[in-house]
Design a protein around this motif. Sequence first.
Motif, PDB file in Angstrom:
ATOM      1  N   ASN A 208       0.807  -1.224   0.000  1.00  0.00           N
ATOM      2  CA  ASN A 208       0.000   0.000   0.000  1.00  0.00           C
ATOM      3  C   ASN A 208       0.835   1.266   0.000  1.00  0.00           C
ATOM      4  O   ASN A 208       0.605   2.183   0.811  1.00  0.00           O
ATOM      5  CB  ASN A 208      -0.966   0.004   1.191  1.00  0.00           C
ATOM      6  CG  ASN A 208      -2.096  -0.984   1.014  1.00  0.00           C
ATOM      7  OD1 ASN A 208      -2.329  -1.485  -0.082  1.00  0.00           O
ATOM      8  ND2 ASN A 208      -2.793  -1.274   2.093  1.00  0.00           N
ATOM      9  N   SER A 209       1.815   1.345  -0.895  1.00  0.00           N
ATOM     10  CA  SER A 209       2.416   2.642  -1.151  1.00  0.00           C
ATOM     11  C   SER A 209       1.271   3.584  -1.487  1.00  0.00           C
ATOM     12  O   SER A 209       0.308   3.180  -2.141  1.00  0.00           O
ATOM     13  CB  SER A 209       3.378   2.535  -2.328  1.00  0.00           C
ATOM     14  OG  SER A 209       2.758   1.864  -3.410  1.00  0.00           O
ATOM     15  N   ILE A 210       1.323   4.827  -1.019  1.00  0.00           N
ATOM     16  CA  ILE A 210       0.188   5.706  -1.233  1.00  0.00           C
ATOM     17  C   ILE A 210      -0.002   5.977  -2.725  1.00  0.00           C
ATOM     18  O   ILE A 210      -1.125   6.178  -3.191  1.00  0.00           O
ATOM     19  CB  ILE A 210       0.324   7.012  -0.417  1.00  0.00           C
ATOM     20  CG1 ILE A 210       0.494   6.685   1.066  1.00  0.00           C
ATOM     21  CG2 ILE A 210      -0.903   7.906  -0.598  1.00  0.00           C
ATOM     22  CD1 ILE A 210      -0.668   5.928   1.702  1.00  0.00           C
ATOM     23  N   PHE A 265       8.489  -0.273  -1.362  1.00  0.00           N
ATOM     24  CA  PHE A 265       8.513  -1.266  -0.281  1.00  0.00           C
ATOM     25  C   PHE A 265       8.683  -2.689  -0.796  1.00  0.00           C
ATOM     26  O   PHE A 265       8.284  -3.641  -0.135  1.00  0.00           O
ATOM     27  CB  PHE A 265       7.245  -1.156   0.576  1.00  0.00           C
ATOM     28  CG  PHE A 265       6.949   0.254   1.016  1.00  0.00           C
ATOM     29  CD1 PHE A 265       5.802   0.910   0.591  1.00  0.00           C
ATOM     30  CD2 PHE A 265       7.835   0.943   1.837  1.00  0.00           C
ATOM     31  CE1 PHE A 265       5.537   2.221   0.973  1.00  0.00           C
ATOM     32  CE2 PHE A 265       7.590   2.261   2.227  1.00  0.00           C
ATOM     33  CZ  PHE A 265       6.426   2.889   1.795  1.00  0.00           C
ATOM     34  N   GLN A 679       5.255   0.599   9.846  1.00  0.00           N
ATOM     35  CA  GLN A 679       4.721  -0.548   9.098  1.00  0.00           C
ATOM     36  C   GLN A 679       4.746  -1.809   9.949  1.00  0.00           C
ATOM     37  O   GLN A 679       3.850  -2.650   9.863  1.00  0.00           O
ATOM     38  CB  GLN A 679       5.509  -0.744   7.802  1.00  0.00           C
ATOM     39  CG  GLN A 679       5.156   0.310   6.750  1.00  0.00           C
ATOM     40  CD  GLN A 679       5.917   0.133   5.460  1.00  0.00           C
ATOM     41  OE1 GLN A 679       7.149   0.074   5.450  1.00  0.00           O
ATOM     42  NE2 GLN A 679       5.202   0.077   4.361  1.00  0.00           N
ATOM     43  N   PHE A 703      -9.509   0.390   1.392  1.00  0.00           N
ATOM     44  CA  PHE A 703      -8.969   0.987   2.612  1.00  0.00           C
ATOM     45  C   PHE A 703     -10.042   1.107   3.702  1.00  0.00           C
ATOM     46  O   PHE A 703      -9.732   1.485   4.827  1.00  0.00           O
ATOM     47  CB  PHE A 703      -8.358   2.368   2.319  1.00  0.00           C
ATOM     48  CG  PHE A 703      -6.965   2.312   1.727  1.00  0.00           C
ATOM     49  CD1 PHE A 703      -6.287   3.491   1.441  1.00  0.00           C
ATOM     50  CD2 PHE A 703      -6.344   1.112   1.462  1.00  0.00           C
ATOM     51  CE1 PHE A 703      -5.002   3.466   0.906  1.00  0.00           C
ATOM     52  CE2 PHE A 703      -5.068   1.072   0.913  1.00  0.00           C
ATOM     53  CZ  PHE A 703      -4.404   2.255   0.638  1.00  0.00           C
ATOM     54  N   PRO A 709      -1.823   2.112  10.230  1.00  0.00           N
ATOM     55  CA  PRO A 709      -1.706   3.103  11.302  1.00  0.00           C
ATOM     56  C   PRO A 709      -1.829   4.523  10.755  1.00  0.00           C
ATOM     57  O   PRO A 709      -1.303   4.844   9.692  1.00  0.00           O
ATOM     58  CB  PRO A 709      -0.291   2.864  11.858  1.00  0.00           C
ATOM     59  CG  PRO A 709       0.217   1.632  11.242  1.00  0.00           C
ATOM     60  CD  PRO A 709      -0.586   1.357  10.023  1.00  0.00           C
ATOM     61  N   ARG A 710      -2.538   5.349  11.510  1.00  0.00           N
ATOM     62  CA  ARG A 710      -2.639   6.768  11.205  1.00  0.00           C
ATOM     63  C   ARG A 710      -1.889   7.548  12.268  1.00  0.00           C
ATOM     64  O   ARG A 710      -1.434   6.970  13.262  1.00  0.00           O
ATOM     65  CB  ARG A 710      -4.115   7.177  11.136  1.00  0.00           C
ATOM     66  CG  ARG A 710      -4.814   6.513   9.948  1.00  0.00           C
ATOM     67  CD  ARG A 710      -6.308   6.651   9.992  1.00  0.00           C
ATOM     68  NE  ARG A 710      -6.914   6.004   8.834  1.00  0.00           N
ATOM     69  CZ  ARG A 710      -7.035   6.580   7.639  1.00  0.00           C
ATOM     70  NH1 ARG A 710      -6.607   7.821   7.459  1.00  0.00           N
ATOM     71  NH2 ARG A 710      -7.592   5.921   6.621  1.00  0.00           N
ATOM     72  N   ALA A 711      -1.812   8.853  12.067  1.00  0.00           N
ATOM     73  CA  ALA A 711      -0.977   9.665  12.965  1.00  0.00           C
ATOM     74  C   ALA A 711      -1.388   9.526  14.419  1.00  0.00           C
ATOM     75  O   ALA A 711      -0.540   9.571  15.313  1.00  0.00           O
ATOM     76  CB  ALA A 711      -1.025  11.128  12.535  1.00  0.00           C
ATOM     77  N   ASP A 712      -2.698   9.330  14.659  1.00  0.00           N
ATOM     78  CA  ASP A 712      -3.126   9.256  16.063  1.00  0.00           C
ATOM     79  C   ASP A 712      -3.092   7.827  16.604  1.00  0.00           C
ATOM     80  O   ASP A 712      -3.518   7.597  17.743  1.00  0.00           O
ATOM     81  CB  ASP A 712      -4.525   9.876  16.242  1.00  0.00           C
ATOM     82  CG  ASP A 712      -5.582   9.225  15.368  1.00  0.00           C
ATOM     83  OD1 ASP A 712      -6.775   9.488  15.605  1.00  0.00           O
ATOM     84  OD2 ASP A 712      -5.220   8.468  14.452  1.00  0.00           O
TER      85      ASP A 712
ATOM     86  N   CYS B  44      -7.390   8.188   2.176  1.00  0.00           N
ATOM     87  CA  CYS B  44      -5.951   8.455   2.276  1.00  0.00           C
ATOM     88  C   CYS B  44      -5.628   9.940   2.382  1.00  0.00           C
ATOM     89  O   CYS B  44      -4.564  10.285   2.874  1.00  0.00           O
ATOM     90  CB  CYS B  44      -5.201   7.821   1.111  1.00  0.00           C
ATOM     91  SG  CYS B  44      -5.305   8.733  -0.439  1.00  0.00           S
ATOM     92  N   GLU B 130      -5.522  12.795  11.167  1.00  0.00           N
ATOM     93  CA  GLU B 130      -6.026  11.430  11.165  1.00  0.00           C
ATOM     94  C   GLU B 130      -6.608  11.051   9.795  1.00  0.00           C
ATOM     95  O   GLU B 130      -6.701   9.871   9.459  1.00  0.00           O
ATOM     96  CB  GLU B 130      -7.047  11.359  12.295  1.00  0.00           C
ATOM     97  CG  GLU B 130      -7.648  10.036  12.588  1.00  0.00           C
ATOM     98  CD  GLU B 130      -9.082   9.906  12.110  1.00  0.00           C
ATOM     99  OE1 GLU B 130      -9.592   8.801  12.143  1.00  0.00           O
ATOM    100  OE2 GLU B 130      -9.683  10.928  11.679  1.00  0.00           O
ATOM    101  N   LEU B 133      -3.177   9.560   5.279  1.00  0.00           N
ATOM    102  CA  LEU B 133      -2.302   8.406   5.429  1.00  0.00           C
ATOM    103  C   LEU B 133      -0.921   8.714   4.877  1.00  0.00           C
ATOM    104  O   LEU B 133      -0.799   9.332   3.822  1.00  0.00           O
ATOM    105  CB  LEU B 133      -2.854   7.209   4.651  1.00  0.00           C
ATOM    106  CG  LEU B 133      -3.907   6.330   5.315  1.00  0.00           C
ATOM    107  CD1 LEU B 133      -4.461   5.341   4.305  1.00  0.00           C
ATOM    108  CD2 LEU B 133      -3.323   5.604   6.515  1.00  0.00           C
ATOM    109  N   CYS B 134       0.100   8.254   5.592  1.00  0.00           N
ATOM    110  CA  CYS B 134       1.460   8.259   5.054  1.00  0.00           C
ATOM    111  C   CYS B 134       2.034   6.874   5.274  1.00  0.00           C
ATOM    112  O   CYS B 134       1.883   6.308   6.356  1.00  0.00           O
ATOM    113  CB  CYS B 134       2.331   9.303   5.766  1.00  0.00           C
ATOM    114  SG  CYS B 134       4.064   9.236   5.265  1.00  0.00           S
ATOM    115  N   ARG B 135       2.687   6.343   4.302  1.00  0.00           N
ATOM    116  CA  ARG B 135       3.210   4.987   4.424  1.00  0.00           C
ATOM    117  C   ARG B 135       4.719   4.997   4.636  1.00  0.00           C
ATOM    118  O   ARG B 135       5.301   3.973   4.973  1.00  0.00           O
ATOM    119  CB  ARG B 135       2.873   4.216   3.145  1.00  0.00           C
ATOM    120  CG  ARG B 135       2.731   2.730   3.269  1.00  0.00           C
ATOM    121  CD  ARG B 135       1.751   2.256   4.267  1.00  0.00           C
ATOM    122  NE  ARG B 135       1.564   0.821   4.073  1.00  0.00           N
ATOM    123  CZ  ARG B 135       1.342  -0.063   5.056  1.00  0.00           C
ATOM    124  NH1 ARG B 135       1.265   0.346   6.296  1.00  0.00           N
ATOM    125  NH2 ARG B 135       1.186  -1.342   4.783  1.00  0.00           N
TER     126      ARG B 135
END
Lengths: 789, 155
Positions: A208-210, A265, A679, A703, A709-712, B44, B130, B133-135
């Motif tokens: 899942n590369s953005i 990745f 990751q 998705f 995982p997200r920032a929070d 995303c 939130e 998304l960043c990978r």
Amino acid sequence: MTATTSSPPAAETGIGQSARRVEDKRFLTGRGRYIDDITLPRMAHAALVLSPYAHARIRSIDTAQALAAPGVLAVLTGQDARAEGLGGMPPLFMPEDMGGPKGHRTYRPLLATDRARCVGDRVAFVVAETPAQARDAAELVEVDYEPLDAVASLEDAMRADAPLVWDEAPGNRCCMVMYGDAVATDAAFASAPHVTRLKLQNNRLSANSIEPRGAIGLWNEADEQYTLHTSSQNPHGARSMLCSHVFKVPETTMRVISPDVGGGFGMKADAYPEDGLVLWASRRCGGRPVKWIPTRSESLATDNHGRDQLVEAEMALDRAGRILGVRARSAHAFGAYVVSAAVAPLNFAIRFIPSVYDVPAFHGVNVGVFTHTSPTGPYRGAGRPEAAYVMERLLDQAANELGLEPAAIRERNFIRPEQMPYATHTGFVYDSGDFGALLDRCLDLSDEAGLAARKADSRSRGLLRGRGIGLFIEQGGIFNDQMSLRFDPGGTVTIVAGTHSHGQGHATVFAQLVSEWLGVPFETVRYVQGDTDKVPFGRGTYAARSSMIGGCALRMAADRIIEQALPVAARMTGNEPAGMSFDRGIYTGANGKQVTLAEVARAHFIKAGPMAQLGAGLQATGTWNTDPPNFPNGCHICEVEIDPETGHVHIDRYSAVDDIGRALNPMICKGQIQGGVAQGIGQALHEHLVYDRESGQLVTGSFMDYGMPRADDLPSFDLRFAKVPCTTNPLGVKAVGEAGTIGAPPAVMNAVLDALRPLGIHHLDMPATPLKVWTAIREASDMARTHER
Amino acid sequence: MNVSLTVNGKPVECDIEERTLLSDLLREQLGLTGTHRGCDTAQCGACTVHLDGVAVKSCNLLALQAAGGSVTTIERIAAGDGSLHPMQEAFRECHGLQCGFCTPGMVMSAIDLVRRCPEPDVGAIREGLEGNLCRCTGYDNIVQAVALGARHMRG
């Protein structure tokens, strides 16, 4: 990829400094050139028809309605490909290519012909004027499928009566690898005072590369040349695969360009059917460029997946916790085809199990198994996460059974610095490392002293706190590569890189190296990568190879430049070549006269007269090989707090000490660890590609369902580096790109189990989602109540 | 169908199908490819732009829904002379990007977050991002970048 932006003072761009990145400006201002940003004149658009069945006979394909739809230019099928003699794509290597036993090598066609072997198997390719027209027409392609029984899980695929993915591969066995000494290991287990056993699942993941994958194919009728733009980590590799196996044409007829790539990745390391399809489609459409960009849902179904392993692991110990032997029987799901470097994780998942420990006897077997799912390939870590996870889970379980602390059992078994170089039973020779020091430092960093008080505090708030350790060692580098340095008449230099940066900051780091070695200004160093016309040869970036292989090849090139330019420097200063020395960009002769490399370089372009006979141009190529590789290693410690009411696992703190040898740019190195840890935490707590066991349908199809995982979800990570220089390469570097994904899953899962063990829970598989944790707590509590009665 | 709106300060008029998403209009019709597509379920955030001063996911809006509105994309964030916005500068300073694909959306979300909350603490930043998304980065450096950018935006 040019270094153009305003740059920090020269002092901050040397080797080992955190130079800010030269590539950032275009990304920050929305001027990156990713595959979907590219528009070519008269470009057409394509959409795939994918099998909705995990396993089905393709009885017929009726393209008439699709062909008649608005804007449609072509509808291609597997029969068309076969009629034109287009070949299929084999994996990059099989164990038999390295002296191992023979397996079943598959050749993945551009489009399936008689059988679909997974949901997402490519069945037809529709080309139209607009993306919407291509998608609309794709829905009109009528495929007559005869559904067949499918096996999506490893366990089902390995059963005696399982339907076969390939008739030529009985038992759905693709291939196997084996390491160690079975006799010695069996003996160790037979006489061992204590044996601990685990059955572990390593969950299937999506990179899942953005930026999704994508490709643009162009056939130039006049020159009879193909040009492929593809979001790839390895354009030269894609060219070789397509020319040798699919189109069967000389590589001189194809150019492959990987522009800015939004993350890879490992998933983008090798060619996909779509890369061949767009080129073929362009030829079929009279040389119009054909662009294919998937939706995210299509990506999830069609990207190469990662991990998907089942392993039965055992550890034999004495009562004091000293390891006597380790045994592993493992299976990896390869999916419907064996592709790319799928054999690499198969291999590494066994070879790195002994890890940083002195294991007297070891035996490991791994079987690659076909399943009716998307193929798996290398995904960040590629087998090393699987290996570290086995070892660290075994150690914690053994510690618990023997009444030892997790740190203590590890200390008892470390390979000690005085044992270096250390030869493992799996064919590695570690050159350096101080694992005890890593653990001590990380225990300190994670405030081990305060753990008891924190556990009590969590308890007082109705929460469960646990701490877990994850130690590992892994391999940095694979294959060889070349890097070139090319001066221009103005005396400035360009790096021509065989490696490929898709986020790792190579344009910055390699410029740091060259500016210091050659004494040229950092801001004038140009960097070129990712185009087979501009880069004579390369192997791209994956397997954490670039700091060592790219960096050392660049060192070789720089040394050659200095050597090559020396006679001109001597002539310019009136010296004999023998008396010349070079330091920080300046040649000095025995007579004290000096000249800069830039001046000498410019002198190589004088067109006539006595200097002209010394050559036209100044450039050099260096190469480096991965023999031996380097062995980064680390200790990661995670503390979690679990809410028993919801099962939610909160990461309270995450500390890591990583031995990456010499850090060429500490800021970039730290960024690589942070990304890898995120990751790894994703694997442990959030991520799982799930196929329905009965139907083989991909349940986690978007998705909405595949969590990341997200920032929070994440804390700030407390990271340090232990710089034990690698003794086997001149830069002293050890890889940094994949370490996070290897240390995090065991650290997190051991923490979760440390928190849950008092409740009678001794095992959980990843991901430890709230539902899984909550269910385990409920079941354990029901069981406790049952025993009480 | 015709749709009229303002994009990066300029009035535009486009002829589109009703089903055209705002992200499609920006990228395909106007060539503003800095706004990225990373998913198909509005998860995303790589497509984040500002519509009438508020961050929105442009893949989650029909172009028609932006009719008469004012859209700002990442291409408009740097100053006219090319110098970076304080938030962009902060991302570079803090190594808040690696592959760069999520970055335009992150920067747009970050600027919006700081406009609404000029002195965000770490918790507010993490929660505020939130939807993006960043990978690559693991978010830590992004959080630091937003905090630094907020300080610079306060002047």
